[in-house]
Design a protein around this motif. Sequence first.
Motif, mmCIF file in Angstrom:
data_model
loop_
_atom_site.group_PDB
_atom_site.id
_atom_site.type_symbol
_atom_site.label_atom_id
_atom_site.label_comp_id
_atom_site.label_asym_id
_atom_site.label_seq_id
_atom_site.Cartn_x
_atom_site.Cartn_y
_atom_site.Cartn_z
ATOM 1 N N LEU A 19 0.861 -1.174 0.000
ATOM 2 C CA LEU A 19 0.000 0.000 0.000
ATOM 3 C C LEU A 19 0.902 1.230 0.000
ATOM 4 C CD1 LEU A 19 -2.738 -0.921 2.655
ATOM 5 C CD2 LEU A 19 -3.024 -0.799 0.176
ATOM 6 N N ARG A 20 0.624 2.165 -0.892
ATOM 7 C CA ARG A 20 1.444 3.370 -1.024
ATOM 8 C C ARG A 20 0.586 4.598 -0.756
ATOM 9 N NH1 ARG A 20 5.170 4.475 -6.296
ATOM 10 N NH2 ARG A 20 6.214 2.679 -5.320
ATOM 11 N N PHE A 21 1.024 5.430 0.178
ATOM 12 C CA PHE A 21 0.358 6.704 0.457
ATOM 13 C C PHE A 21 1.263 7.820 -0.066
ATOM 14 C CE2 PHE A 21 -2.089 5.032 4.441
ATOM 15 C CZ PHE A 21 -2.879 4.267 3.599
ATOM 16 N N HIS A 22 0.861 8.416 -1.193
ATOM 17 C CA HIS A 22 1.674 9.468 -1.799
ATOM 18 C C HIS A 22 0.769 10.318 -2.687
ATOM 19 C CE1 HIS A 22 4.831 11.360 -4.300
ATOM 20 N NE2 HIS A 22 5.588 11.194 -3.239
ATOM 21 N N PRO A 23 1.007 11.639 -2.760
ATOM 22 C CA PRO A 23 0.117 12.497 -3.559
ATOM 23 C C PRO A 23 0.048 12.116 -5.037
ATOM 24 C CG PRO A 23 1.509 13.825 -2.116
ATOM 25 C CD PRO A 23 2.001 12.432 -2.007
ATOM 26 N N SER A 24 1.080 11.459 -5.566
ATOM 27 C CA SER A 24 1.082 11.089 -6.988
ATOM 28 C C SER A 24 0.299 9.818 -7.281
ATOM 29 C CB SER A 24 2.522 10.905 -7.469
ATOM 30 O OG SER A 24 3.126 9.787 -6.811
ATOM 31 N N MET A 25 -0.223 9.171 -6.260
ATOM 32 C CA MET A 25 -0.874 7.878 -6.447
ATOM 33 C C MET A 25 -2.120 8.017 -7.309
ATOM 34 S SD MET A 25 -0.315 4.792 -5.588
ATOM 35 C CE MET A 25 -1.169 3.235 -5.809
ATOM 36 N N ASN A 26 -2.250 7.117 -8.293
ATOM 37 C CA ASN A 26 -3.433 7.066 -9.149
ATOM 38 C C ASN A 26 -3.649 5.634 -9.609
ATOM 39 O OD1 ASN A 26 -1.623 6.614 -11.349
ATOM 40 N ND2 ASN A 26 -1.387 8.822 -11.605
ATOM 41 N N LEU A 27 -4.654 5.421 -10.433
ATOM 42 C CA LEU A 27 -4.986 4.061 -10.857
ATOM 43 C C LEU A 27 -3.872 3.463 -11.711
ATOM 44 C CD1 LEU A 27 -7.020 1.765 -10.861
ATOM 45 C CD2 LEU A 27 -8.129 2.818 -12.843
ATOM 46 N N SER A 28 -3.240 4.276 -12.540
ATOM 47 C CA SER A 28 -2.155 3.765 -13.374
ATOM 48 C C SER A 28 -1.008 3.226 -12.521
ATOM 49 C CB SER A 28 -1.640 4.876 -14.298
ATOM 50 O OG SER A 28 -0.504 4.447 -15.020
ATOM 51 N N ILE A 29 -0.619 3.970 -11.493
ATOM 52 C CA ILE A 29 0.471 3.513 -10.620
ATOM 53 C C ILE A 29 0.034 2.287 -9.826
ATOM 54 C CG2 ILE A 29 1.881 4.162 -8.626
ATOM 55 C CD1 ILE A 29 1.979 6.978 -9.703
ATOM 56 N N ALA A 30 -1.227 2.255 -9.392
ATOM 57 C CA ALA A 30 -1.728 1.089 -8.668
ATOM 58 C C ALA A 30 -1.661 -0.159 -9.544
ATOM 59 C CB ALA A 30 -3.157 1.337 -8.191
#
Length: 640
Positions: free
Chosen positions: A284-295
């Motif tokens: 699990l990553r908590f970061h402002p850049s997180m989006n569906l593509s990165i997930a």
Amino acid sequence: MLASGRGVEINSTMDEINLLRQAQRHHLVVRGIGEEIDLEIGPGDDDPAFSSTTLVGVPMQESAAPEEQEDHKQLILASQAHNEEQQELVKLPQAKRKKKVVKKWREEWADTYKWAYVDSIDGTNRIFCSVCREYGRKHRRNPYGNEGSRNMQMSALEEHNNSLLHKEALRLQMASKDKCLPAIERPVYIKDLMLKSAGSILESVLRRDPHEVEFIQSVQEVVHSLDRVLSKNSQYVHILERLLEPERAIVFRVPWVDDKGETHVNRGFRVQFSQVLGPCRGGLRFHPSMNLSIAKFLAFEQTMQNALSPYKLGGAGGGSDFDPKGKSESEIMRFCQSFINELYRYLGPDQDLPAEDMGVSPREMGYLFGQYRRIVGQFQGSFTGPKIYWSGSSLRTEATGYGLVFFARLILADMNKELKGSRCVVSGAGKIAMHVLEKLLSCGAIPITISDSKGYLLDEEGFDYVKFSLLRDIKAQQRSLRDYLKSHAQAKYVEDAKPWNEHCDIAFPCASQNEIDQPDAVALVNSGCRILIEGSNMPCTPQAIDVLRKAKVLVAPAKAASAGGVAVGELELNHEYNLMQWSAEDFETKLQDTMKQMYERSLKAANDNGLKDSPEALVHGGNICAFLNLAQAMIDQGCV
């Protein structure tokens, strides 16, 4: 795209994936009204978009025949006549060579063909594509058709506008503008593929998910590695198409209240990519850049990594665009509780077990597990995390970082070299980077850098245990790396820079994806680096990989090199093992055995497919081995 008047030979073996090759971003050039550009118009090529355009003649070349000059004048006069007079043009004798005319850059062109810009190449003006940066008849209506047939060709502009791959790339740019985001700084960069089947797979991903740049890049690397495998068994093409679509993607709202009583809303993600080998494991990553593509990218990488490991595990990834930095303990706790209130129904020991990633430490994992246990009413141990009493592991925090160093030792051993005395450059300052530094010191290596989001710290003498202890205290207190200079004045902190210019033998990128771009790769090669050990997922852009491959820099992929956390995370959930009773020596022995298995599996797959001598042998071998394991399970289980 428009081709030159000299006639461009059509390459019949051109793969359609070349249509989107973008080594660099090219800014749109706006041309003024009346600026002249070259167009190629062949006999019978009638573009209705220019039916009402006044043609302007240009001086013919000295080598042009008088007959061609006369025909050119006739064409100009005929274009200025009425429709009835234009019909007379059909009766004129056809010239042996194509007629070259110049049309003015009209205002309606700027509206209709916003993808185009004018540039000069070899002293001749051409119309280029702002997306593909190509000119000429590069975009075909039917890439699989008879490219040599003139009947299959449209006018150059229509060919370009009807190019499927170009449309998807254009949609990607326009969607970014619609969302008020800056233009894509790192466009989709597509490598040459050997097989049309591999190209068609990547084309389908581009068509389905044109906005997901990170996911497309991850898929491209794997597809590029599987060229040889797909050519041996056509069934694998259909298996790969199914594999590239995740089994489940969950996107949800995460409302929470700050200490001032104000309400905030973030977005949560969890992508369970594949459970064909077993229950999902992933961070699990908590970061402002997180989006569906990165997930999706993280989940896909985790799926391949788990398939390469000796354990039967599926892959997942996710997180949120929440930023824990600057938040109080109570705010982080309330966010974690709200996050798990939605996600808990998709978790379980036989379904999905989340683990740590960027921005998620033992503190966040504790809050997440506490709320999960409260909701389900059971102590299932369904989360994996280091140094917390409920996870059962006191050593897993070191596993990934230590594993990277053990993997580097295996590579050096095959080269009849050792790690002792090697200068090592490390990026990042998180858990993985710090434990890489620690293990490098115990192996006698000389780590000289560490970095954060604002720059990097360089100590030319190398870090020792005393200096490492200071660095660890600085990070634990969330202080700036600049504070290191107060105790060690000989060191320096370089702002707004990366450590890849420093002279080194081995590089350990441990920060984030795409942290090494093409200029960084050139700097690494020039600095003497010969081995790159990926600590973060996909740390190099495709352009950087090309540079490293040409320079014969050996790349150890994160799928294999950073699998230490996966190994120990699985063992800590196995009732046959009690990690609390393991000594540090037992732990390292087990971890080294796991890393050796990952190394040997990757190397064997590369050898079996004729890739032994490639600097990317471990990358291709790891992808091939992981895919074959997944493919066999998918064949056995049927179309599900």
